[in-house]
Enzyme design. Structure first.
Site, PDB file in Angstrom:
ATOM      1  N   SER A  53       0.835  -1.204   0.000  1.00 11.69           N
ATOM      2  CA  SER A  53       0.000   0.000   0.000  1.00 11.69           C
ATOM      3  C   SER A  53       0.871   1.256   0.000  1.00 11.69           C
ATOM      4  O   SER A  53       1.720   1.412  -0.862  1.00 11.69           O
ATOM      5  CB  SER A  53      -0.975  -0.049   1.183  1.00 11.69           C
ATOM      6  OG  SER A  53      -2.053   0.827   0.998  1.00 11.69           O
ATOM      7  N   ASP A 178      -5.996  -3.694  -2.576  1.00 15.48           N
ATOM      8  CA  ASP A 178      -4.909  -3.406  -1.630  1.00 15.48           C
ATOM      9  C   ASP A 178      -4.259  -4.673  -1.079  1.00 15.48           C
ATOM     10  O   ASP A 178      -4.937  -5.582  -0.599  1.00 15.48           O
ATOM     11  CB  ASP A 178      -5.481  -2.579  -0.476  1.00 15.48           C
ATOM     12  CG  ASP A 178      -4.430  -1.956   0.405  1.00 15.48           C
ATOM     13  OD1 ASP A 178      -3.606  -2.705   0.975  1.00 15.48           O
ATOM     14  OD2 ASP A 178      -4.421  -0.723   0.535  1.00 15.48           O
TER      15      ASP A 178
END
Length: 288
Positions: A53, A178
């Site tokens: 991320s 993600d």
């Protein structure tokens, strides 16, 4: 950030090939920049980086040769509109069926603007980034020694496509979100890649929060809080039971701070620096 040279060299326990593992946590990931300063002052030069991320974006910059001196001004210049613009269809057209609260393109444009390189081959040290396949539920790895058929930009966006906030992305026939959905802190991956020691900077949300504040912010905040609790438990178990290679675990004081808190940049950088120096002084955690 305060600075000062260390009297000693790098910690010998990290071995010759320490890897840097940078976790996800939204804007709190700016603490990675402060952590890099402390590591540089201690003479710790990572042989590779695994990022998730926001940790993937910062990690890619490190792998491309940027340091904290180049990244700190970019962190202070970052504004909400640079990466977090509302998808107005959520407000106007059957919002509950929209893919995300925020638009993808501002984040993509920011990735392109910040990265000093465009291709995997331009990186100076090995780097891997993860995302999660929505169909299979599996973690997918991109980068050195993994899949490089996907562009660096696509891989970084996929790793940061936090569900509800950012839309998934279709890459190589897979729909990805993600990387923190499964692994917010890629310790095991770095170990598999030959790291002799690990420096892990964990900027994810902690166990405790402010329930009344979360309730007042509505369903998105409630969703994010539940996601954070599940992520915290997985990270805590991973670190608690870690054995080898030796681990230097850095946990900045970030509990109770939101994913998109654009008013705490200085604190994030300073806290990343403080926490990393404190961890270096305490020494390595190694269980045999």
């Amino acid at each position: 950030m305060n600075s000062g040279a260390w009297e000693t060299g790098p910690l010998e326990g990290l071995g010759e090939r320490p890897w840097l593992v940078l976790g996800g946590g939204g804007l709190k990931g700016l603490a990675h920049v402060g952590a890099h300063q402390a590591l540089a002052e201690a003479g710790v030069a990572p042989a590779g980086v695994v990022g998730t991320s926001i940790g993937a974006l910062v990690g890619a910059c490190f792998a491309a040769g940027m340091g904290w001196k180049e990244l700190a001004p970019l962190a202070f210049a970052l504004r909400r509109g640079d990466i977090a613009r509302i998808n107005r269809r959520v407000l106007l057209i059957n919002g509950i069926r929209q893919e995300s609260l925020l638009l993808a393109e501002p984040l993509r444009a920011y990735i392109r603007a910040v990265l000093p390189v465009r291709d995997w081959d331009d990186l100076r040290i090995p780097f891997q980034v993860n995302a999660v396949d929505l169909e299979t539920g599996d973690t997918v790895w991109f980068g050195t020694g993994a899949d490089t058929s996907v562009s660096l930009e696509d891989a970084l966006y996929a790793s940061a496509a936090l569900p509800v906030f950012y839309p998934p992305v279709e890459v190589g026939g897979r729909i990805l979100v993600d990387g923190g959905v499964e692994f917010t802190l890629g310790l095991g991956r770095a170990a598999e890649l030959g790291a002799t020691g690990l420096v892990a900077v964990d900027v994810g949300s902690g166990k405790r929060s402010h329930p009344q504040r979360v309730r007042e912010q509505g369903l998105i905040a409630l969703h994010q809080r539940v996601f954070s609790i599940m992520s915290w438990r997985k990270r805590a178990d991973l670190v608690e039971h870690w054995t080898e290679p030796p681990l230097l675990y850095v946990r900045p004081r970030l509990d109770g701070i939101g994913t998109f808190d654009f008013d705490r940049t200085r604190y994030f950088l300073e806290e990343g620096y403080r926490a990393t120096r404190a961890a270096l002084m305490e020494g390595l955690r190694s269980r045999t």
